[in-house]
Design an enzyme around this catalytic site. Structure first.
Site, PDB file in Angstrom:
ATOM      1  CB  CYS A  10      87.954 -58.563  58.926  1.00 56.29           C
ATOM      2  SG  CYS A  10      87.091 -57.013  58.428  1.00 56.29           S
ATOM      3  CB  CYS A  38      81.874 -54.056  56.149  1.00 60.70           C
ATOM      4  SG  CYS A  38      81.881 -55.665  55.395  1.00 60.70           S
ATOM      5  NE  ARG A  86      87.592 -64.409  60.589  1.00 66.07           N
ATOM      6  CZ  ARG A  86      86.174 -64.466  60.594  1.00 66.07           C
ATOM      7  NH1 ARG A  86      85.470 -63.189  60.913  1.00 66.07           N
ATOM      8  NH2 ARG A  86      85.470 -65.513  60.180  1.00 66.07           N
ATOM      9  CB  THR A 139      91.505 -72.019  69.882  1.00 64.88           C
ATOM     10  OG1 THR A 139      91.925 -70.952  69.033  1.00 64.88           O
ATOM     11  CG2 THR A 139      91.867 -73.403  68.952  1.00 64.88           C
ATOM     12  CB  CYS A 146      87.359 -58.193  50.921  1.00 63.93           C
ATOM     13  SG  CYS A 146      86.406 -58.883  52.424  1.00 63.93           S
TER      14      CYS A 146
END
Length: 548
Positions: free
Chosen positions: A520, A523, A302, A338, A517
């Site tokens: 993440c 790209c 990610r 978080t 895919c």
């Protein structure tokens, strides 16, 4: 077909820690005032937590504010940190940095090793018990605006389109969900966030956004090697001193170890493969002895935000606000976001509640004010120059200067400068002709693996008949520019084997294996021509990180 319309007081996009905390806080405030408040949470994953991916070590301070009795309520924080180490790696050796030398902000005692997916599922249960409506499997494709340009909700993605984008026999149009306020909590590099930033100019005065790509595998190791509650962070090998990144090793659960690596996406060498860097990391003697004989249970990757306060966009816009990682609230040296996500959701909820009492002004002006007055801003401001130091000076000098500044901050000394980021990550690649090709060992299938066998552990679900959700602005740009100039870097920065150059009619073409895919967003960030636009696929598609 006409779209169905649903109306709520508040719409929240994304059932992660930010969105769920906002929903819970809204309901808590409404109940305290005896009000009936309609709150809807929209989640593109098939279930809450299926798209949640993180290390993760949780600082519980925001949870403590949201639910002071979280332990009695059964929150799944089951592994307190009992040992915290920082290690510098060479190719064969390792050196542990004394804990006393680490700035207090980087220490983890009092924190918990968690599954963030489990925590989000627990938060969702608390939210639903308070009356929040959560809809999973619905992606927010585009904002809705009124005649004055104020955001009034979202339109969800159409279902049942074929590969050409035409309605099939199973076609169902998306729903328009309207609300007085829309809180966007869709995570790092969100597609909705990008549209809102462009429409309202939210990044007009911000430094370029900065990102990393984080990998993680969960392993079950031999009981005698497991040290429950131990967390280790690493710096150095297998990256060179001019490429930012580092690893982590977290011992938790029943003989489980989360092993991960983050590569900063402002790297220069187009031949670098972050996935292979991560696989190489596991061959270090420190990791090899731990993992050999164990079993790999899961894999994921990610993009994560790294820009700091100078990269934050305007957080409020007409009709809504950005929360958590959608805005970039992540502490790079602390490797945490978080608790910031949760706190930002709570603060946004309070701002919405106040605005409702004031007659629903279009701009939530008190939200960014609350953020700046909170411990979120205090912590992020203290580390604001760490990422620029690393980008400009490299790993060792950058870490040293960043460490000194964090120590000074812990003593109440704030340096008078805030360094800007020099460029966006997509602009940092050198040309292939000026770069060396690194050597990566062939996967052994025991400790190291290839991309496709790794992706098989992500529990992917993509309908092969749906339209490709990875959109090229100019179809021939990859072959015309990326391949000759940068040797086709999308083949390497993608952690899932989505992009590959193949021969077709005697010519090279870019083949997009969209079904691989894992969402993440790398790209969308790293493509040097910014020609790839990631948009949500059909609702419910993507990975299902059930054990993350």
């Amino acid at each position: 077909m006409e779209r169905d319309v649903m109306e709520y007081d508040v719409l929240i996009v994304g059932a992660g820690p930010a969105g769920l905390s906002a929903a819970i806080r809204l309901k808590q405030l409404a109940q305290a005032q005896g009000e009936d408040l309609g709150v809807c949470v929209l989640e593109k994953g098939a279930e809450v937590g299926s798209h949640i991916f993180s290390g993760a070590v949780l600082d519980p301070k925001a949870l403590q504010e949201l639910f002071p009795d979280w332990q009695a309520l059964g929150a799944p924080l089951n592994t307190p940190v009992n040992k915290d180490t920082f290690v510098v790696l060479g190719e064969e050796k390792s050196w542990e940095v004394p804990e006393w030398s680490l700035p207090p902000l980087m220490r983890n005692h009092g924190n918990y090793i968690i599954s963030l997916g489990e925590v989000c599922r627990w938060l969702a249960g608390q939210a639903e018990a308070l009356g929040v409506e959560i809809y999973t499997g619905f992606s927010a494709q585009s904002p809705s605006y009124d005649a004055q340009g104020r955001m009034i909700g979202v339109i969800t993605g159409d279902m049942g389109l074929d590969k050409q984008g035409n309605p099939s026999a199973n076609y169902t149009p998306g729903i328009e969900i309207r609300a007085n306020y829309t809180l966007v909590a869709e995570g790092t590099r969100g597609s909705l966030t990008k549209q809102l930033e462009a429409r309202y100019g939210l990044r007009a005065t911000a430094s370029p956004a900065k990102y990393g790509i984080g990998f993680k595998e969960v392993w079950r190791v031999a009981p005698e090697l497991h040290q429950k509650g131990l967390i280790e962070h690493t710096l150095g090998w297998p990256l060179d001193a001019n490429t930012g990144g580092g690893g982590f090793i977290y011992h938790h659960g029943e003989h489980l170890v989360s092993v991960g690596y983050v590569v900063h996406l402002d790297y220069q060498n187009p031949y670098l493969s972050p996935f292979d860097v991560f696989q190489t990391f596991k061959t270090h003697p420190k990791l090899k002895g731990l993992l050999q004989g164990g079993k790999r249970l899961s894999y994921g990757a990610r993009a994560i935000s790294e820009g700091g306060v100078q990269s934050l966009p305007e957080m409020a816009f007409p009709g809504g606000a950005l929360l958590g990682c959608s805005a970039g609230l992540v502490n790079l040296p602390k490797i945490k976001g978080t608790h910031y996500a949760m706190k930002s959701g709570m603060l946004a909820a309070e701002a919405v509640f106040e605005a409702r009492q004031q007659g629903n002004p279009e701009l939530l002006t008190s939200y960014p004010q609350k953020l700046r007055a909170s411990w979120i801003w205090q912590e992020l401001f203290a580390v604001r120059n760490v990422k620029p130091y690393l980008s400009r000076l490299g790993t060792w000098a950058g870490s040293a200067l960043g460490g000194i500044e964090m120590w000074l901050s812990s003593w109440g000394v704030a340096l008078p400068w805030t360094l800007k980021h020099a460029s966006a990550d997509h602009a940092t690649l050198a040309e292939a002709s000026q770069s060396q090709v690194p050597t990566y060992a062939k996967p052994d299938g025991v400790l190291t693996f290839d991309k496709l066998s790794s992706v098989s552990l992500c529990n992917l679900s993509h309908d092969h008949q749906q339209p490709c959700h990875l959109k090229l602005g100019v179809a021939d740009m990859p072959v015309r520019v990326n391949l000759p100039r940068y040797a086709g870097p999308e083949q390497r920065y993608c952690p899932a084997g989505v992009y590959e150059y193949v021969e077709h009619a005697g010519e090279k073409v870019l083949q997009i294996n969209a079904q691989n895919c894992i969402h993440c967003k790398t790209c969308d960030i790293k493509d040097p021509m910014q020609n790839i636009n990631w948009v949500p696929p059909e609702g419910g598609s993507g990975p299902n990180y059930v054990s993350q």
